[in-house]
Design a protein around this motif. Structure first.
Motif, PDB file in Angstrom:
ATOM      1  N   LYS A 156       0.744  -1.100   0.169  1.00  0.00           N
ATOM      2  CA  LYS A 156       0.139  -0.176   0.035  1.00  0.00           C
ATOM      3  C   LYS A 156       0.951   1.252  -0.062  1.00  0.00           C
ATOM      4  O   LYS A 156       1.923   1.416   0.558  1.00  0.00           O
ATOM      5  CB  LYS A 156      -0.890  -0.159   1.142  1.00  0.00           C
ATOM      6  N   TYR A 169      -7.748  -0.419   5.822  1.00  0.00           N
ATOM      7  CA  TYR A 169      -6.809  -1.676   5.371  1.00  0.00           C
ATOM      8  C   TYR A 169      -7.408  -2.784   6.045  1.00  0.00           C
ATOM      9  O   TYR A 169      -7.661  -3.652   5.594  1.00  0.00           O
ATOM     10  CB  TYR A 169      -5.577  -1.469   5.778  1.00  0.00           C
ATOM     11  N   SER A 172     -10.748  -3.847   4.580  1.00  0.00           N
ATOM     12  CA  SER A 172     -11.100  -4.167   3.078  1.00  0.00           C
ATOM     13  C   SER A 172     -11.389  -5.544   2.551  1.00  0.00           C
ATOM     14  O   SER A 172     -10.732  -6.487   3.385  1.00  0.00           O
ATOM     15  CB  SER A 172      -9.483  -3.686   2.655  1.00  0.00           C
ATOM     16  N   ILE A 197       0.674  -6.065   5.767  1.00  0.00           N
ATOM     17  CA  ILE A 197       0.752  -4.849   4.647  1.00  0.00           C
ATOM     18  C   ILE A 197       1.916  -4.009   4.856  1.00  0.00           C
ATOM     19  O   ILE A 197       2.162  -3.451   6.047  1.00  0.00           O
ATOM     20  CB  ILE A 197      -0.665  -3.955   4.969  1.00  0.00           C
TER      21      ILE A 197
END
Length: 287
Positions: A156, A169, A172, A197
């Motif tokens: 990201k 996030y 999601s 992430i």
């Protein structure tokens, strides 16, 4: 991934269907958040391809560009589509290379094996009606640590990594699917469906370079219980729309990270969803 957004699926196929009168011919202009993220994503993919080759004693340079070259080549392709943005895209490419270099520096000393890069996963969920609903999911990176745990890594980039962004996030649909499918694909090695992430936070005022953060998100048991029902409901809504012959523009958009911004290019209809067809077609026209 059309299956995760009713409107994208409808608009993408409406040209072949009689009565689809409001399907816009969208040519999206470059935007900094989406396209700079795309450029750094391309660089990260090529970085891990080269790393995977080095781990296996394979020279990947004959088949793949070096990461910095891949970013420049991607920016050049974008510029050919949008010549007026050539200098802007060149600037974003330079910033993307800075993000890539910051990422590589942050990974120094971290040892892991690259199992797959830009891996497409095919899956299917069976609904209460007995029908199988297939789908696909792209994984940016699959890695194995020295302890033997397998992680899915999702890249990201953001201008600000605050609490709201972390929550987005976490919830999601893309991340929820990854967390659900992890234990199915790697039942013994996947650490409880863990998804990492890797975030590139672009430098703000007074900062000289991007900040790199690796996030391991908190458990989301309720969302995990609902993810299969959510996916099947989306697919069923698409099929019901076709059967009822309703105007695709009346279908609800997904507004989900997985469909609005894919790995290498944003959805072709993102401007139409944001502005509506009339707003898109009259953009830049003075009243």
């Amino acid at each position: 991934d059309h299956a995760r957004c009713e409107r994208k699926y409808a608009l993408g196929n409406a040209g072949a269907r009689e009565g689809a009168s409001r399907n816009p011919a969208v040519v999206r202009e470059p935007t900094r958040p989406l396209d700079k993220g795309t450029l750094v994503h391309v660089g990260l993919a090529h970085h891990h391809i080269a790393l995977a080759g080095a781990q296996r004693g394979i020279d990947t340079r004959a088949a793949y560009l070096l990461p910095g070259e891949a970013i420049r080549a991607c920016a050049a392709r974008m510029a050919r589509q949008h010549p007026a943005f050539t200098s802007t895209l060149s600037e974003w490419a330079a910033e993307a290379r800075d993000g890539l270099q910051a990422y590589v520096r942050a990974q120094t000393g971290r040892v892991y094996d690259v199992l797959a890069v830009e891996q497409i996963v095919y899956f299917a969920f069976r609904g209460d009606d007995g029908v199988l609903y297939p789908g696909t999911l792209r994984l940016d990176l699959i890695k194995r640590t020295r302890r033997g745990s397998v992680y899915f890594v999702d890249y990201k980039s953001t201008s600000r990594l605050d609490h709201k962004v972390r929550v987005r996030y976490t919830l999601s649909g893309q991340i929820q699917l990854q967390r659900f499918l992890g234990p199915q694909l790697y039942p013994r090695e996947h650490a409880g469906g863990t998804v990492v992430i890797d975030v590139i936070e672009w430098p703000g005022r007074g900062q000289s370079e991007p900040n790199i953060a690796s996030l391991q998100l908190p458990p989301t048991p309720s969302a995990q219980q609902d993810i299969v029902k959510w996916y099947i409901a989306r697919r069923q809504q698409i099929e019901a729309g076709w059967r009822q012959h309703t105007d695709p523009w009346d279908w609800a958009p997904g507004y989900d990270e997985q469909v609005c911004v894919s790995a290498y290019a944003p959805c072709d209809y993102i401007d139409a969803c944001a502005q509506g067809v009339l707003g898109y077609l009259t953009r830049g026209v003075s009243p």
